[in-house]
Design a protein around this motif. Sequence first.
Motif, mmCIF file in Angstrom:
data_model
loop_
_atom_site.group_PDB
_atom_site.id
_atom_site.type_symbol
_atom_site.label_atom_id
_atom_site.label_comp_id
_atom_site.label_asym_id
_atom_site.label_seq_id
_atom_site.Cartn_x
_atom_site.Cartn_y
_atom_site.Cartn_z
ATOM 1 N N GLU A 13 0.815 -1.220 0.000
ATOM 2 C CA GLU A 13 0.000 0.000 0.000
ATOM 3 C C GLU A 13 0.849 1.271 0.000
ATOM 4 O O GLU A 13 0.360 2.350 -0.318
ATOM 5 C CB GLU A 13 -0.981 0.004 1.189
ATOM 6 C CG GLU A 13 -0.321 0.096 2.544
ATOM 7 C CD GLU A 13 0.104 -1.247 3.147
ATOM 8 O OE1 GLU A 13 0.279 -1.287 4.377
ATOM 9 O OE2 GLU A 13 0.278 -2.230 2.406
ATOM 10 N N TYR A 14 2.125 1.155 0.331
ATOM 11 C CA TYR A 14 3.015 2.313 0.348
ATOM 12 C C TYR A 14 3.801 2.473 -0.951
ATOM 13 O O TYR A 14 4.390 3.516 -1.184
ATOM 14 C CB TYR A 14 4.027 2.200 1.505
ATOM 15 C CG TYR A 14 3.383 2.336 2.853
ATOM 16 C CD1 TYR A 14 3.052 3.579 3.360
ATOM 17 C CD2 TYR A 14 3.092 1.211 3.612
ATOM 18 C CE1 TYR A 14 2.457 3.710 4.592
ATOM 19 C CE2 TYR A 14 2.489 1.335 4.851
ATOM 20 C CZ TYR A 14 2.175 2.581 5.330
ATOM 21 O OH TYR A 14 1.575 2.716 6.551
ATOM 22 N N SER A 16 4.437 2.747 -4.928
ATOM 23 C CA SER A 16 3.839 3.151 -6.206
ATOM 24 C C SER A 16 4.745 2.677 -7.335
ATOM 25 O O SER A 16 5.915 2.367 -7.120
ATOM 26 C CB SER A 16 3.684 4.669 -6.254
ATOM 27 O OG SER A 16 2.808 5.110 -5.244
ATOM 28 N N LYS A 34 3.700 10.034 1.264
ATOM 29 C CA LYS A 34 3.704 8.785 2.025
ATOM 30 C C LYS A 34 4.958 8.692 2.889
ATOM 31 O O LYS A 34 4.907 8.202 4.013
ATOM 32 C CB LYS A 34 3.611 7.584 1.085
ATOM 33 C CG LYS A 34 2.243 7.425 0.444
ATOM 34 C CD LYS A 34 2.202 6.216 -0.475
ATOM 35 C CE LYS A 34 0.858 6.073 -1.147
ATOM 36 N NZ LYS A 34 0.824 4.925 -2.067
ATOM 37 N N LYS A 144 -0.940 -7.954 -3.537
ATOM 38 C CA LYS A 144 -2.217 -7.252 -3.583
ATOM 39 C C LYS A 144 -2.220 -6.162 -2.513
ATOM 40 O O LYS A 144 -1.771 -6.380 -1.394
ATOM 41 C CB LYS A 144 -3.361 -8.224 -3.313
ATOM 42 C CG LYS A 144 -3.513 -9.279 -4.379
ATOM 43 C CD LYS A 144 -4.827 -9.114 -5.061
ATOM 44 C CE LYS A 144 -5.032 -10.243 -6.033
ATOM 45 N NZ LYS A 144 -5.262 -9.808 -7.351
ATOM 46 N N VAL A 145 -2.731 -5.016 -2.872
ATOM 47 C CA VAL A 145 -2.856 -3.925 -1.918
ATOM 48 C C VAL A 145 -4.083 -4.206 -1.059
ATOM 49 O O VAL A 145 -5.174 -4.432 -1.586
ATOM 50 C CB VAL A 145 -3.002 -2.565 -2.633
ATOM 51 C CG1 VAL A 145 -3.233 -1.441 -1.645
ATOM 52 C CG2 VAL A 145 -1.775 -2.290 -3.484
ATOM 53 N N VAL A 148 -8.909 -0.584 1.824
ATOM 54 C CA VAL A 148 -9.005 0.448 2.848
ATOM 55 C C VAL A 148 -10.142 0.066 3.781
ATOM 56 O O VAL A 148 -11.237 -0.284 3.330
ATOM 57 C CB VAL A 148 -9.268 1.831 2.204
ATOM 58 C CG1 VAL A 148 -9.455 2.893 3.259
ATOM 59 C CG2 VAL A 148 -8.141 2.194 1.254
#
Length: 158
Positions: A13-14, A16, A34, A144-145, A148
């Motif tokens: 998730e951090y 890119s 981030k 996989k992210v 949220v």
Amino acid sequence: MMQARLAKKLGPEYVSQRPGMGGGPKLSYLEGWKAINLANDVFGFNGWSSSIISLKTDYMDVTDQNRVTLGITAIIRVTLQDGCFHEDVGYGTAENLRGRSAALEKAQKEAVTDGLKRALKHFGNVMGNCLYDKDYAAAVKKMKVPPVSSICVALLIP
């Protein structure tokens, strides 16, 4: 305890992705906002600071139409509350922008953000150093992210 936290690797998730130079393979990177959020989380919002040690315009080309291309180097220092610090270099560019002020602003911000991220990585994997490990960078692309959580979404929506 702090050392163990700094040794952890970033979750997907951090991380890119962006295209590599000349259309090469995708590169993994940590976005500036981030990195700041991570530093606030790991060190505390008042447990660290950053400062610009130097900011130098390396070149500036201006056309007859006032289009500006330039490159800027920044040396950034990140200092922890206990006085420990790391410095690193950042680089920023602006290409074919109208006017010097717009080009300088873009390149300076880019150089400072790049230098900040590079200085933070010296503190450990969780601050982005793990992205220099080619095996980890390849593996994180496939992860996989996580979704949220609804609690976070509720905090974001007024």
